[in-house]
Design an enzyme around this catalytic site. Structure first.
Site, PDB file in Angstrom:
ATOM      1  N   ASP A   1       0.869  -1.178   0.000  1.00 27.06           N
ATOM      2  CA  ASP A   1       0.000   0.000   0.000  1.00 27.06           C
ATOM      3  C   ASP A   1       0.914   1.239   0.000  1.00 27.06           C
ATOM      4  OD1 ASP A   1      -2.142   1.698  -0.021  1.00 27.06           O
ATOM      5  OD2 ASP A   1      -3.191   0.762   1.647  1.00 27.06           O
TER       6      ASP A   1
HETATM    7  C1  BGC Z   1      -5.130   3.165   0.245  1.00 21.79           C
HETATM    8  C2  BGC Z   1      -5.316   2.101  -0.827  1.00 21.79           C
HETATM    9  C3  BGC Z   1      -5.268   2.737  -2.189  1.00 21.79           C
HETATM   10  C4  BGC Z   1      -3.946   3.469  -2.336  1.00 21.79           C
HETATM   11  C5  BGC Z   1      -3.756   4.096  -3.707  1.00 21.79           C
HETATM   12  C6  BGC Z   1      -3.940   4.048  -0.018  1.00 21.79           C
HETATM   13  O1  BGC Z   1      -3.924   5.133   0.839  1.00 21.79           O
HETATM   14  O2  BGC Z   1      -5.022   2.540   1.494  1.00 21.79           O
HETATM   15  O3  BGC Z   1      -6.531   1.440  -0.628  1.00 21.79           O
HETATM   16  O4  BGC Z   1      -5.442   1.771  -3.179  1.00 21.79           O
HETATM   17  O5  BGC Z   1      -3.899   4.486  -1.358  1.00 21.79           O
HETATM   18  O6  BGC Z   1      -4.598   5.163  -3.915  1.00 21.79           O
END
Ligand code: BGC
Length: 727
Positions: free
Chosen positions: A264
């Site tokens: 993530d």
């Molecule tokens: C979130 C993810 C997301 C990623 C990209 C993160 O802050 O936890 O779910 O896919 O950002 O936008």
């Protein structure tokens, strides 16, 4: 099996080029179609050269823009390895469907599959290759803002819908140009942060993890999801992104996941904040050893560039392993044959947000809204009813919900406009803002409320108050809106409350003050039209709750599939006299609205539950028959829910757990005879040794139109190793 092409490209790559494939950059680095080194980039030891070796980018879409970035990238990339475009296409691209929690309420895999397929088609036309969806984290705490992204509290419902969503996004493999790769997230157990506080510690036993949290990820992986994303949280004492046991033993070994594991956002870097890595280089090692293939925006893997010439053999092998997976994904997407993957501005214009897609979003919204109360069958309303619509959500396009970056709330119909098109008399006033109330606005609301046959109170939250980083301790409607509702209630008119929300709320007072309560969730691009159709009776509210709604935040977590305690409530009169039971002294244990609950407009009940095989062997499919009777003189639909319970297990067993369900339409005055097949694995569980087995012994089957079931039948499983123990 790695293809000859991937092996060949891998063989030609320099170590720097390989490391490049493992970095994912944000859209900021490709502002006008060309890569630039600005701002944060400067501080991350990246050069223009290494930028043109980055394997993927997130958050760029649009046929023309993607084409431009890809062309510029390929013009600078020695081996012509195309750039991968990823994005959060969560509940729609331009056509926004109801939020995932609402889609959970559909109890309908076909709707979820179709919503994902449309999102895939639109975003593929816009140049997206991979979506960061579905989010399949099991959630039981409405204080956590990301409940809106999940399909709720039940392992089985989550699993069925996770599979459907992956199938919708990806279609049948190999991927065609109308589909995109799915990335299951967040591995694992991100939905269980302590206290519901975002990014907080998760601490559950491995047994419980496997019993309740793992099944939905497993189902998505079984459905061949091509990517998995790590979660921010700690699990079993180690942050997921650096957790070898979780990623190597469970994800790769047990679940047999061979696709790309992406971190993530900055989650590798956060291993330092978690206190398990002393430097970014150490964080990179931990993640790589755990099996993470792509570093989303922490520039930890980019640290390897500094010592590319002197990497030890183990690190080199791990890097090769990760690069191979990234290249295989690019190959699966067809990017080596067509780096532009069928994108064209013409196709984009024809597909994105078209009428058919919007109509599907409207149907989905109707099938996800949950009627929580309907005193004296107040709803549906006749078109001649004089409606006074009051509240902060009555005249706003903010109905899309979080994670709808390509959706346009400015172009989204408001509830008041949609209702004015269907009812002959609609008068409206805001009454208050989401979080502010003034005397004059209240006075106006009261004044026009007096003209009403029925007051419709449009209440709720703005999109920004659910989703990532929106944990809350108070899950009631804002005090100002409750004050407004109390004032409206003094007028003595029937009240329908509409609740726009991304999370379960404490609706105890709203329920008491309203005759009807319709939970609309964030209903998406065509939500206002769907609300109007439901209120007018043109369609039925088709949703059933995918999470229990508490009476008060103090009950959280409250969920239907809890375990027996040693001192359970027996639900009889002696409970009140017995102090020493598992209960509160100031509130009941039961939620205000249970899992699976929701009313329709017809009068449907279940009758005559029977089991085809009262005795069966462990690998047999169990067939459950039930009659679905509609005694109303209008057509209707319901969700038939089948729950199971094992009387004696090696570990504690849930008091009941969903093992089958089906949404059925029943014509006026008709009966449908339904057979539901229960797969044997629904009856097994993880034992003390963490092995999944089915026991011999006695079981109950319960059926109902909510988790408060009304029918019961028994059966026995015979013929397992432990036959004599529990039979
Ligand atoms: C979130 C993810 C997301 C990623 C990209 C993160 O802050 O936890 O779910 O896919 O950002 O936008």
């Amino acid at each position: 099996m790695t293809s000859a092409r991937v092996t060949d490209i891998l063989g030609q790559m320099t170590t720097e080029e390989k490391i490049g494939q493992l970095n994912q950059l944000s859209a900021d680095f490709f502002p006008d179609g060309q890569a630039v080194i600005t701002g944060p980039m400067k501080t991350q030891h990246m050069t223009l050269d290494t930028l043109y070796q980055a394997g993927s980018v997130l958050g760029i879409s649009g046929a023309e823009r993607v084409r431009k970035v890809q062309a510029d990238y390929l013009a600078h990339n020695r081996l012509q390895v195309p750039l991968l475009f990823m994005a959060d296409v969560v509940h729609g691209y331009r056509t926004i469907f109801p939020i995932p929690l609402a889609l959970g309420a559909s109890f309908d895999p076909a709707i979820v599959r179709h919503a994902s397929a449309i999102a895939a088609k639109e975003s593929a036309a816009g140049g997206v290759h991979v979506t960061f969806a579905p989010m399949v984290d099991l959630v039981r705490d409405p204080r956590w803002g990301r409940v809106m992204e999940s399909t709720g509290e039940d392992p089985y419902l989550n699993s069925v819908l996770a599979e459907a969503s992956v199938q919708g996004f990806q279609g049948a493999l190999p991927l065609d140009n109308d589909h995109i790769a799915a990335c299951v997230k967040h591995f694992a157990a991100y939905g269980a942060p302590e206290g519901g506080r975002e990014y907080n510690t998760v601490d559950i036993s491995e047994w419980r993890f496997k019993e309740q949290y793992l099944p939905s990820y497993a189902a998505a992986i079984k459905a061949q999801a091509l990517l998995v994303m790590t979660s921010f949280n700690t699990l079993f004492g180690v942050p997921a992104t650096g957790n070898q046991h979780l990623m190597r033993d469970i994800l790769r070994e047990e679940l047999q996941f061979n696709g790309v594991l992406i971190s993530d956002w900055d989650a590798i870097g956060e291993l330092m904040q978690h206190g398990v890595a002393g430097s970014l280089t150490e964080a990179a090692d931990l993640a790589l050893q755990a099996g993470v293939d792509i570093d989303m925006m922490s520039f930890a893997f980019a640290q390897y560039l500094k010592r590319a010439a002197r990497l030890d053999a183990q690190t080199q092998t791990l890097i090769d392993e990760a690069v191979r997976r990234v290249l295989e994904l690019k190959e699966t997407l067809g990017l080596f044959d067509d780096p532009y993957r069928g994108i064209s501005a013409k196709r984009e214009a024809a597909v994105v947000g078209n009428q058919d897609n919007m109509a599907a979003a409207e149907l989905a919204a109707e099938q996800t809204m949950v009627l929580l109360k309907n005193r004296n069958q107040l709803l549906p309303l006749d078109s001649a009813t004089k409606i006074v619509l009051i509240g902060p959500t009555s005249d706003t396009g903010d109905l899309l919900g979080s994670w709808s970056w390509q959706g346009s709330s400015a172009e989204t119909e408001t509830i008041v406009h949609a209702m004015a098109a269907s009812f002959s008399s609609v008068e409206s006033a805001p009454g208050c803002d989401y979080h502010a109330l003034n005397f004059k606005a209240l006075e106006t609301a009261e004044k026009i409320g007096r003209n009403a046959d029925v007051i419709v109170a449009a209440l709720g939250f703005p999109s920004a108050e659910s989703g990532e980083a929106t944990s809350m301790t108070n899950i009631q409607l804002p005090a100002e809106q409750l004050r407004l509702l109390r004032k409206l209630a003094t007028l003595g008119k029937p009240i329908v409350s509409l609740v726009v929300t991304g999370r379960p709320l404490d609706l105890t007072e709203v329920d008491a003050l309203s005759d009807s309560v319709l939970l609309t969730w964030f209903p998406g691009s065509r939500g206002a039209q769907a609300i109007t159709r439901i209120i007018s009776g043109a369609s039925e509210p088709g949703g059933r709750l995918p999470m229990s709604f508490p009476r008060t935040v103090g009950q959280v977590p409250v969920y239907y599939n809890h375990y027996h305690t040693g001192r359970p409530l027996n639900h009889n009169a002696s409970d009140a006299e017995n102090k020493y039971l598992s209960k509160y002294i100031d509130e009941t244990n039961d939620p205000l609205y249970p899992f699976g609950f929701g009313l329709g407009y017809a009068d449907i009940e279940l009758k005559d539950l029977t089991i085809q095989q009262p005795q069966l062997s462990p690998n047999e499919t169990l067939y459950v028959h039930v009659k679905v009777v509609n005694s109303a003189d209008i057509d209707g639909q319901t969700v038939v829910q089948i729950y199971g319970h094992q009387l004696v297990g090696e570990t504690v067993r849930p008091v009941k757990q969903l093992i089958g369900f089906k949404k059925v339409a029943v014509a006026a005055k008709q009966t449908v005879e339904l057979t539901i097949a229960i797969q044997p694995e629904q009856l097994g569980y993880y034992h003390r040794d963490l092995a999944f087995k089915i026991d011999s012994g006695k079981y109950e089957i319960m059926a109902g139109t909510s988790s408060q079931t009304t029918l019961q039948a028994d059966f026995t499983i015979v013929g397992t190793e432990k036959e004599d123990d529990h039979a």
